[in-house]
Design a protein around this motif. Structure first.
Motif, short mmCIF file in Angstrom:
data_model
loop_
_atom_site.label_atom_id
_atom_site.label_comp_id
_atom_site.label_asym_id
_atom_site.label_seq_id
_atom_site.Cartn_x
_atom_site.Cartn_y
_atom_site.Cartn_z
N ARG A 196 4.09 13.74 -3.32
CA ARG A 196 4.37 12.41 -2.78
C ARG A 196 4.25 12.36 -1.25
O ARG A 196 3.68 11.44 -0.68
CB ARG A 196 5.73 11.92 -3.21
CG ARG A 196 6.01 10.49 -2.77
CD ARG A 196 7.19 9.89 -3.47
NE ARG A 196 6.82 9.70 -4.87
CZ ARG A 196 7.67 9.90 -5.87
NH1 ARG A 196 8.89 10.28 -5.65
NH2 ARG A 196 7.27 9.70 -7.12
N GLU A 213 3.89 5.54 -5.73
CA GLU A 213 3.99 5.46 -7.19
C GLU A 213 2.87 6.24 -7.89
O GLU A 213 3.06 6.74 -8.99
CB GLU A 213 3.95 4.00 -7.65
CG GLU A 213 5.16 3.19 -7.24
CD GLU A 213 6.40 3.57 -8.01
OE1 GLU A 213 6.29 3.92 -9.20
OE2 GLU A 213 7.49 3.50 -7.42
N SER A 214 1.71 6.33 -7.27
CA SER A 214 0.59 7.02 -7.91
C SER A 214 0.64 8.52 -7.72
O SER A 214 -0.09 9.25 -8.38
CB SER A 214 -0.73 6.47 -7.39
OG SER A 214 -0.86 6.75 -6.01
N ALA A 215 1.49 9.00 -6.84
CA ALA A 215 1.56 10.44 -6.53
C ALA A 215 2.47 11.16 -7.51
O ALA A 215 3.51 10.65 -7.90
CB ALA A 215 2.09 10.63 -5.12
N PRO A 216 2.07 12.38 -7.88
CA PRO A 216 3.03 13.23 -8.61
C PRO A 216 4.19 13.56 -7.68
O PRO A 216 4.05 13.55 -6.46
CB PRO A 216 2.22 14.50 -8.91
CG PRO A 216 0.80 14.17 -8.66
CD PRO A 216 0.77 13.01 -7.72
N ASP A 217 5.33 13.85 -8.24
CA ASP A 217 6.54 14.08 -7.44
C ASP A 217 6.33 15.17 -6.38
O ASP A 217 6.78 15.01 -5.24
CB ASP A 217 7.73 14.46 -8.33
CG ASP A 217 8.23 13.27 -9.14
OD1 ASP A 217 7.96 12.13 -8.72
OD2 ASP A 217 8.88 13.50 -10.17
N TYR A 229 0.56 12.32 -0.22
CA TYR A 229 -0.06 11.02 -0.49
C TYR A 229 0.33 10.00 0.57
O TYR A 229 -0.50 9.25 1.07
CB TYR A 229 0.34 10.50 -1.87
CG TYR A 229 -0.48 11.02 -3.02
CD1 TYR A 229 -0.67 12.38 -3.22
CD2 TYR A 229 -1.05 10.14 -3.93
CE1 TYR A 229 -1.40 12.85 -4.30
CE2 TYR A 229 -1.80 10.60 -5.00
CZ TYR A 229 -1.96 11.97 -5.18
OH TYR A 229 -2.70 12.43 -6.23
N THR A 287 3.84 1.53 -1.37
CA THR A 287 4.39 1.63 -2.72
C THR A 287 3.35 2.17 -3.69
O THR A 287 3.66 3.02 -4.53
CB THR A 287 4.90 0.27 -3.19
OG1 THR A 287 5.90 -0.19 -2.27
CG2 THR A 287 5.50 0.35 -4.58
N ILE A 288 2.13 1.70 -3.57
CA ILE A 288 1.07 2.18 -4.45
C ILE A 288 0.83 3.67 -4.23
O ILE A 288 0.67 4.44 -5.19
CB ILE A 288 -0.22 1.37 -4.25
CG1 ILE A 288 -0.03 -0.04 -4.79
CG2 ILE A 288 -1.41 2.04 -4.92
CD1 ILE A 288 -1.16 -0.99 -4.45
N ALA A 289 0.80 4.10 -2.98
CA ALA A 289 0.61 5.52 -2.69
C ALA A 289 1.77 6.35 -3.24
O ALA A 289 1.55 7.43 -3.79
CB ALA A 289 0.48 5.74 -1.18
N ASN A 316 -2.10 8.24 3.37
CA ASN A 316 -2.15 6.78 3.47
C ASN A 316 -1.94 6.34 4.92
O ASN A 316 -2.68 5.50 5.44
CB ASN A 316 -1.10 6.16 2.55
CG ASN A 316 -1.07 4.65 2.64
OD1 ASN A 316 -2.10 4.00 2.59
ND2 ASN A 316 0.12 4.10 2.78
N THR A 343 0.83 -1.21 0.00
CA THR A 343 0.00 0.00 0.00
C THR A 343 0.86 1.26 0.00
O THR A 343 0.50 2.25 -0.65
CB THR A 343 -0.95 0.02 1.20
OG1 THR A 343 -0.20 -0.04 2.41
CG2 THR A 343 -1.93 -1.14 1.15
#
Length: 64
Positions: free
Chosen positions: A32, A25-29, A35, A21-23, A39, A19
């Protein structure tokens, strides 16, 4: 009781990094950190609220 504790711990060990990693990876830089903190807030809030909710359900009985 021990089997429940072991299975819960294994679930946390396997699910936590996924979870996060998903948060990440899905966030813009630029977002991050937000996000990842959201989480963690969701996980912490669920851990705080779940015992009270489950205790209420248990005391209400099987009809609920």
């Amino acid at each position: 009781m021990l089997l429940g504790a072991v299975s819960y711990t294994l679930g946390e060990i396997l699910g936590g990094p996924i979870t996060t990693t998903i948060a990440a990876e899905s966030a813009p830089d630029a977002l991050r950190g937000r996000y990842l903190s959201l989480n963690q807030l969701a996980v912490s809030a669920a851990g705080a609220v779940a015992p009270a909710v489950l205790s209420g359900l248990l005391s209400a009985g099987g009809a609920v």
